[in-house]
Design a protein around this motif. Sequence first.
Motif, PDB file in Angstrom:
ATOM      1  N   ALA A  35      -1.086  32.962 -12.747  1.00 33.95           N
ATOM      2  CA  ALA A  35      -0.376  31.696 -12.565  1.00 33.95           C
ATOM      3  C   ALA A  35       0.900  31.896 -11.758  1.00 33.95           C
ATOM      4  O   ALA A  35       1.235  31.064 -10.898  1.00 33.95           O
ATOM      5  N   TRP A  36       1.627  32.978 -12.008  1.00 31.87           N
ATOM      6  CA  TRP A  36       2.864  33.210 -11.256  1.00 31.87           C
ATOM      7  C   TRP A  36       2.560  33.573  -9.802  1.00 31.87           C
ATOM      8  O   TRP A  36       3.298  33.177  -8.891  1.00 31.87           O
ATOM      9  N   GLN A  37       1.481  34.313  -9.563  1.00 35.03           N
ATOM     10  CA  GLN A  37       1.105  34.640  -8.192  1.00 35.03           C
ATOM     11  C   GLN A  37       0.729  33.388  -7.406  1.00 35.03           C
ATOM     12  O   GLN A  37       0.921  33.331  -6.196  1.00 35.03           O
ATOM     13  N   ARG A  38       0.187  32.379  -8.091  1.00 35.50           N
ATOM     14  CA  ARG A  38      -0.231  31.134  -7.437  1.00 35.50           C
ATOM     15  C   ARG A  38       0.616  29.965  -7.938  1.00 35.50           C
ATOM     16  O   ARG A  38       0.107  28.862  -8.136  1.00 35.50           O
ATOM     17  N   TRP A  39       1.895  30.219  -8.166  1.00 37.04           N
ATOM     18  CA  TRP A  39       2.719  29.225  -8.812  1.00 37.04           C
ATOM     19  C   TRP A  39       2.787  27.889  -8.061  1.00 37.04           C
ATOM     20  O   TRP A  39       2.768  26.831  -8.701  1.00 37.04           O
TER      21      TRP A  39
END
Length: 306
Positions: free
Chosen positions: A52-56
């Motif tokens: 999720a943080w990589q594709r925030w």
Amino acid sequence: MTDGHAAQALTPAQAFDSLYAFCAPALIRQAYLLTGRRERARAAVERAFQLAWQRWPEVAHDRDPAGWIRATTYECALSPWHRFIPRRRLPDPPPDPVDRAFQRALLRLPPSYRRTLVLYDGVGLDLPETAAETEASTPAAANRLLHAREAVAARLPELADPAELHRRLVRLASAGHLAAAGSPPSSPSPSALAPSASASSSPSVNRPTAGPPIAGPVALRAAGERTSRFWARSAIALTVIIVGATALTLRTAPTHYLAPVSPGRPVQELPAQGMLGPLSQQELKLSTKLRKEAAGGPARLEPEAR
């Protein structure tokens, strides 16, 4: 300041931390129902938040960020690659024999049926939402749900009532969650499988108060950034290797056509040395005559003075 303005004032890190505090405790319980293993549930939740943080930007603008995290957690928890890790095959049984029997009945269901049952009877999604999250049509999701209920009721007849099934799902999730923290089982909350709205008011929470030890949001964001940097550097290194190999090929490749050299072959149909045999009388006469002739051929022509 309105809630909308307050939400807009959050930085990406603060929004991520709020989502973590809102979803993580309930997701660990749900993943435990799907897998029967606390360590595997924890790893699935951590992996989902890292992704999720990589594709925030994508997650932040999603209509349901909590649903995005939940779907990713379920995919990670039910990944078939876990079967190649021996320590993740056997479940962590809850302390109560009744809960252990229910866990065995759940884990005997096909993964798609188990996921549908947890979403509908555990989390409380309606049928269209369950179908959308499991990437199935509404009739297919309904069919999976009915078959899952029938399979569980065949082993545990007292769970034929959906209300009792929901209560037992919540109890099993809470039992596994509290057992990991070393706490005695207590009466589970009816919403133990759903995210807690009160948790969203504490964006600085680093880990759930009970359950398997899980990395905090700061550590998950750092891990996600490390993974992104690793893949970015790997892509750059692969590109450099391809460019270097192409340049070397262009430098060493011939610039014109070179005809291939035919491989040598032995000459055929010649007699071997010493295989001619003795000469005949006629051949002997001819050989003697040739030897009597001048070795240099006919006499040399010389000019004569006249």
